[in-house]
Design an enzyme around this catalytic site. Structure first.
Site, PDB file in Angstrom:
ATOM      1  N   SER A  79       0.788  -1.237   0.000  1.00  0.00           N
ATOM      2  CA  SER A  79       0.000   0.000   0.000  1.00  0.00           C
ATOM      3  C   SER A  79       0.816   1.281   0.000  1.00  0.00           C
ATOM      4  O   SER A  79       0.236   2.364  -0.077  1.00  0.00           O
ATOM      5  CB  SER A  79      -0.962   0.001   1.187  1.00  0.00           C
ATOM      6  OG  SER A  79      -2.012  -0.909   0.957  1.00  0.00           O
ATOM      7  N   TYR A 178     -10.746   1.973   5.871  1.00  0.00           N
ATOM      8  CA  TYR A 178      -9.736   1.691   4.852  1.00  0.00           C
ATOM      9  C   TYR A 178     -10.292   0.719   3.820  1.00  0.00           C
ATOM     10  O   TYR A 178     -10.759  -0.372   4.164  1.00  0.00           O
ATOM     11  CB  TYR A 178      -8.508   1.091   5.523  1.00  0.00           C
ATOM     12  CG  TYR A 178      -7.274   1.049   4.654  1.00  0.00           C
ATOM     13  CD1 TYR A 178      -6.337   2.064   4.707  1.00  0.00           C
ATOM     14  CD2 TYR A 178      -7.038  -0.014   3.794  1.00  0.00           C
ATOM     15  CE1 TYR A 178      -5.192   2.029   3.927  1.00  0.00           C
ATOM     16  CE2 TYR A 178      -5.906  -0.064   3.008  1.00  0.00           C
ATOM     17  CZ  TYR A 178      -4.979   0.960   3.082  1.00  0.00           C
ATOM     18  OH  TYR A 178      -3.856   0.915   2.303  1.00  0.00           O
ATOM     19  N   SER A 179     -10.233   1.117   2.550  1.00  0.00           N
ATOM     20  CA  SER A 179     -10.773   0.270   1.492  1.00  0.00           C
ATOM     21  C   SER A 179      -9.905   0.379   0.247  1.00  0.00           C
ATOM     22  O   SER A 179      -9.732   1.462  -0.317  1.00  0.00           O
ATOM     23  CB  SER A 179     -12.208   0.681   1.149  1.00  0.00           C
ATOM     24  OG  SER A 179     -12.677  -0.023   0.015  1.00  0.00           O
ATOM     25  N   ASN A 180      -9.372  -0.741  -0.191  1.00  0.00           N
ATOM     26  CA  ASN A 180      -8.559  -0.763  -1.406  1.00  0.00           C
ATOM     27  C   ASN A 180      -9.365  -0.409  -2.643  1.00  0.00           C
ATOM     28  O   ASN A 180      -8.802   0.025  -3.652  1.00  0.00           O
ATOM     29  CB  ASN A 180      -7.923  -2.150  -1.568  1.00  0.00           C
ATOM     30  CG  ASN A 180      -6.855  -2.412  -0.525  1.00  0.00           C
ATOM     31  OD1 ASN A 180      -5.734  -1.932  -0.629  1.00  0.00           O
ATOM     32  ND2 ASN A 180      -7.205  -3.168   0.503  1.00  0.00           N
ATOM     33  N   GLY A 314       2.881  -1.034   3.926  1.00  0.00           N
ATOM     34  CA  GLY A 314       2.194  -1.827   2.921  1.00  0.00           C
ATOM     35  C   GLY A 314       2.295  -3.310   3.182  1.00  0.00           C
ATOM     36  O   GLY A 314       3.326  -3.807   3.635  1.00  0.00           O
TER      37      GLY A 314
END
Length: 359
Positions: A79, A178-180, A314
């Site tokens: 990330s 939190y969202s990809n 990440g």
């Protein structure tokens, strides 16, 4: 175009950002001892303090061997990709080609339910409420997970998997989650604005101007080029080599490959004001919610000695990376590990980072 001016500024400043003097014995304490204490199969790090640089590695590069982890090795940085992507978006804002308060519907009409009420800013700071596509994917020890090691994913299908689920909260901007999925959408918006993929924009705006020679945007390539430690995921009570895998699984939310040196160089340039105008760097440091610690692709925390550091971390399944810098960029530390899952290395990495920033 403003990007040309930015590139010229970065090229002129780059020599001053990264020193070339190596410390034989770090004055901040025994960094090697703390790196050896990181709970992982292998670890590598670069620590900077002004003009002094310490680089080290620990553990093994490959299970079943005595091969040392290459100090300059490459790894999947997960990330931390999001900070690169956000920097591209903010450069486009500086150029007047996009606004942070533009709606998702404006750029991607018909793609996201309620997209007219979700802004680009809310995608970047994870306050959109959109469901994380990662939660729709199989994970170890599911056999389906291992079968997908080399599968190529598209952003469209991952976004659709996410949007088949209701949002985690109703009012965009009201909460942090939190969202990809947010960054898959941002990647699509970058393509809509520029006509080029997010990876191409990162290459032309950041990687090439900064001379990040160990950093690549892999696309669907399953290999990590150059020297690198092997990464593993748990399987049947042991560890499965997961070094080679299709990084389209991560996409714009986490596919970058880099080195400790390059990530320190990138954050020195970013926080030093060489990639963004001051007003947009300040926006990047604004949390999306009160008392939050995540802004526009940038996170921060206070060390044990109350020194605030900015950067990101990440998780790329078989690799985990952490890269942080003081606001003045004088002190920096980047650590990458190949974790011995399911053991979580975060606490031991925090101990190393505290030594790097506090001693």
């Amino acid at each position: 175009m403003l990007v040309r001016g930015m590139v010229a500024l970065v090229t002129a400043a780059v020599a001053a950002m990264v020193p070339g003097v190596a410390m034989a014995s770090p004055s901040r304490g025994d960094l090697q001892k703390d790196l050896d204490g990181v709970a992982a199969i292998g670890a590598l790090a670069e620590v900077r303090n002004g003009a002094q640089v310490w680089r080290g590695s620990s553990g093994v590069a490959e299970l079943g061997t005595t091969h040392k982890v290459p100090v300059a090795g490459r790894f999947r940085a997960g990330s931390i990709t999001k900070t690169f992507v956000s920097t591209v978006v903010l450069q486009l804002v500086a150029e007047g080609r996009i606004r942070l308060d533009d709606s998702v519907e404006h750029w991607l009409p018909g793609v996201v339910p309620n997209g007219e009420n979700i802004t680009v800013r809310e995608l970047l700071n994870h306050t959109s409420g959109l469901y994380d596509y990662k939660n729709t994917l199989p994970m170890p020890p599911s056999e389906e997970f291992y079968a997908l090691q080399f599968r190529t994913w598209t952003a469209t299908e991952q976004i659709q998997r996410a949007l088949a689920n209701p949002p985690v909260f109703k009012k965009p901007g009201s909460q942090y989650d939190y969202s990809n999925t947010n960054y898959l959408l941002v990647g699509e918006i970058i393509k809509k604005v520029t006509g080029r993929t997010y990876a191409e924009e990162i290459e032309r705006r950041i990687i090439r101007p900064l001379g990040l020679h160990g950093t690549t945007m892999p696309g669907a390539s399953v290999r990590i080029p150059g020297p690198h430690p092997h990464g593993y995921v748990p399987k049947d009570g042991g560890q499965l080599d997961f070094t080679e895998m299709n990084p389209t699984l991560f996409g714009a939310g986490g596919d970058i490959i880099s080195t400790t040196h390059d990530l320190n160089r990138f954050f020195a340039a970013l926080l030093g004001g060489h990639l963004l105008p001051a007003r947009l760097l300040a926006e990047m440091k604004q949390a999306g919610t009160e008392h939050g610690t995540y802004g526009l692709g940038l996170s921060w925390h206070d060390t044990a000695c109350h020194v605030r550091v900015y950067g990101n971390d990440g998780d790329a399944l078989a690799y985990q990376a952490y890269s942080f810098s003081t606001a003045d960029t004088r002190r920096q530390a980047t650590v990458a590990v190949t974790p011995h899952l399911p053991t979580n290395p975060d606490a031991t990495v925090d101990t190393f980072l505290d030594k790097a920033f506090c001693s």
